[in-house]
Design an enzyme around this catalytic site. Structure first.
Site, PDB file in Angstrom:
ATOM      1  N   GLY A  93       0.686  -1.292  -0.101  1.00 23.65           N
ATOM      2  CA  GLY A  93       0.141   0.011   0.048  1.00 23.65           C
ATOM      3  C   GLY A  93       0.931   1.329  -0.209  1.00 23.65           C
ATOM      4  N   LYS A 115       4.190  12.418  -2.412  1.00 22.13           N
ATOM      5  CA  LYS A 115       5.112  11.422  -1.993  1.00 22.13           C
ATOM      6  C   LYS A 115       5.867  11.814  -0.964  1.00 22.13           C
ATOM      7  CE  LYS A 115       8.485   7.825  -3.556  1.00 22.13           C
ATOM      8  NZ  LYS A 115       9.219   7.295  -4.811  1.00 22.13           N
ATOM      9  N   ASP A 127       8.603   5.733   7.780  1.00 20.74           N
ATOM     10  CA  ASP A 127       8.169   7.011   8.627  1.00 20.74           C
ATOM     11  C   ASP A 127       7.114   7.792   7.914  1.00 20.74           C
ATOM     12  OD1 ASP A 127      10.131   7.982   6.521  1.00 20.74           O
ATOM     13  OD2 ASP A 127      11.606   8.245   8.116  1.00 20.74           O
ATOM     14  N   ARG A 185      -1.892  -0.430  -9.762  1.00 16.31           N
ATOM     15  CA  ARG A 185      -0.546  -1.326 -10.107  1.00 16.31           C
ATOM     16  C   ARG A 185      -1.151  -2.575 -10.133  1.00 16.31           C
ATOM     17  NH1 ARG A 185       3.345   1.612  -6.669  1.00 16.31           N
ATOM     18  NH2 ARG A 185       2.338   3.863  -6.377  1.00 16.31           N
ATOM     19  N   ASP A 254       4.310  -4.468  -7.381  1.00 15.32           N
ATOM     20  CA  ASP A 254       3.630  -3.335  -7.053  1.00 15.32           C
ATOM     21  C   ASP A 254       4.190  -2.195  -7.429  1.00 15.32           C
ATOM     22  OD1 ASP A 254       5.842  -4.442  -5.160  1.00 15.32           O
ATOM     23  OD2 ASP A 254       5.633  -2.386  -4.228  1.00 15.32           O
ATOM     24  N   ASN A 255       5.131  -2.089  -8.492  1.00 19.59           N
ATOM     25  CA  ASN A 255       5.732  -0.896  -8.959  1.00 19.59           C
ATOM     26  C   ASN A 255       5.429  -1.053 -10.398  1.00 19.59           C
ATOM     27  OD1 ASN A 255       6.879  -0.033  -6.789  1.00 19.59           O
ATOM     28  ND2 ASN A 255       9.033  -1.138  -7.002  1.00 19.59           N
TER      29      ASN A 255
END
Length: 491
Positions: A93, A115, A127, A185, A254-255
């Site tokens: 996610g 992002k 983080d 994706r 996922d990319n």
């Protein structure tokens, strides 16, 4: 002069937010202290009807840092899963990305995704932040790839803050706002398949088809058609990467974009001294995502998507049928791109042998990828005396001479005109690419609060095929210190 746009004026909407809540988490970005403007792309801004000059004002800097949320925004982070380095990783996610909404532009709507905008429910051990170093790299490469004609997400603006972020060392925080029609994706579909949620899988597929592939909606099996079209686009994308010497570094499912775009710029690199086995990500110790492996990994990822779509497609045979187009589509597009790079306008059965010999020669001599193809355009069919510059790229100049004989014979066979061919080759072979050392110089200056080199480098990369007198140093071989540069997944 018109009235400057403000955050209150941004006509945002969010089609993804119309999906059921299981597909995302609605949340607010986490503000950063004292954000400041680093860089913006006028070309990207034009795609969503914005003026890049206005992006530097405090109001929009606050918006694109996540410190201020426009009234019509519906910020959210999407859930997805994926295979990482070939291993099923489960739920992933948007761990630090928040979609603010979409803006309509001349070519259609584009999602704006911040992002580095803070923690999300999908941050896992992260983080939620990005650092200035990686944000500048993604910003520059997104716009460089677009200028090269490679399908890609775009980058609108980079903002920074002096807040520290711990990576290998403490670095300053940044946010890059990237844009795409969609950030769905392959892993978005895998998420629901592996959770055995057929209704959610269908809902997502229907959304993608209706929103981005409406021409497929009336097909007998639209889900098979979706897989075939995504497979075709992915095959073409891999050919584009190979043709410009681009290495992604982390081709996890996922990319991989459902629209066939270059997605998630992490430890990428452009080939310099040619080595087909080159690994641009120093954490990829097995070399899964080496330059030579990218085409077959693209195929593997399409199979992973096919597995996820199988319940909708209905049969293994139909799924395999959709996937079978990958190899011929990649081969055809790669062949077209190589012919263009060598200035060949006709096709011959012997061309593959000429190409193979060329790449072996480049490999044996560690020839700079970009310089070789650009200099090849200066070769003349009947004048061997002008080969000095390109010959000097080779350790074994005699071997180059032997290959050049075959190449010249091939050019003569189609009555190639030197001037016409050079003009065409210069449109296919860039003079300027984002070499790691160029990015590093811009980053180091930016870390000292001097953002001028980011802007200069962006201007060069926006016109990669032009000669650009006065900017020759941006096309030079990397200096010795550049050999020590390493990029990894840490950003």
């Amino acid at each position: 002069m018109g009235t400057a746009i403000t955050s209150d004026d941004l006509p945002l909407f969010n089609s993804f937010a119309e999906l059921p809540p299981a597909f995302y988490t609605r949340l607010m970005p986490t503000p950063l202290p004292a954000p400041y403007f680093v860089a913006a792309s006028a070309n990207a801004a034009a795609l969503v009807g914005l003026d890049a000059a206005e992006l530097a004002n405090d109001d929009l800097v606050a918006v694109f840092t996540g410190n201020k949320v426009p009234p019509r925004a519906k910020p959210l982070s999407a859930v997805y899963s994926g295979h990482q380095f070939g291993v099923w990783a489960g739920q992933l996610g948007d761990g630090r990305a928040i979609v603010m909404g979409e803006l309509k532009g001349p070519s259609g709507p584009m999602e704006l995704q911040l992002k580095g905008a803070g923690l999300t429910p999908y941050s896992r051990m992260g983080d939620g932040r990005a650092v200035l170093r990686s944000s500048i790299r993604e910003f520059l490469c997104s716009e460089a790839m677009a200028a090269l004609g490679v399908p890609t997400t775009r980058a609108l603006i980079v903002t920074g803050s002096d807040q520290g972020v711990l990576r290998e060392t403490v670095e300053s925080a940044a946010v890059v706002t990237r844009m795409a029609p969609s950030f769905v994706r392959f892993g978005s579909f895998e998420h629901w398949f592996y959770r055995d949620k057929p209704e959610e899988l269908r809902t997502l597929a229907d959304y993608v088809i209706q929103t981005f592939y409406p021409e497929l909606a009336g097909d007998e099996n639209p889900y098979k058609s979706l897989l075939a079209e995504v497979t075709r686009r992915t095959a073409h994308l891999m050919a584009h990467w190979q043709a410009v010497g681009f290495m992604h570094g982390v081709m996890n499912t996922d990319n991989m974009s459902i629209l066939g775009l270059t997605l998630d710029y992490g430890p990428f690199g452009f080939m310099e001294a040619f080595n087909s086995g080159h690994i641009c990500n120093h954490t990829d110790q097995q070399g899964r995502y080496s330059y030579a492996n990218q085409p077959q990994i693209g195929h593997w990822n399409c199979f992973a998507l096919g597995q996820a779509l199988l319940p909708l497609i209905g049969s293994v045979e139909d799924t395999e049928d959709a996937l079978e187009i990958y190899r011929p589509e990649f081969g055809r597009r790669m062949d077209e791109l190589l012919h263009a790079k060598l200035g060949l306008t006709t096709f011959s059965e012997d061309d593959s042998a000429l190409f193979d010999a060329m790449f072996k020669l480049m490999q044996d001599n560690h020839v700079d990828f970009t310089l070789f193809f650009r200099q090849l355009g200066n070769l003349r069919v009947d004048n061997l005396g002008n080969d000095t510059v390109i010959r000097d790229l080779f350790i074994d100049r005699v071997a180059f001479d032997t290959w050049a004989v075959a190449y010249r014979e091939r050019l003569r066979a189609e009555n190639s005109d030197d001037c016409v061919r050079k003009q065409a080759m210069d449109r296919s072979n860039p003079k300027f690419v984002l070499r790691n050392y160029l990015a590093q110089i811009a980053i180091e200056k930016a870390q000292q609060k001097d953002y001028s080199e980011v802007a200069r480098l962006l201007a060069v990369l926006e016109k990669p095929f032009d000669e650009q007198p006065g900017n020759e140093h941006y096309a030079a071989l990397p200096p010795d210190w550049a050999s020590h540069l390493e990029v990894s997944c840490s950003s």
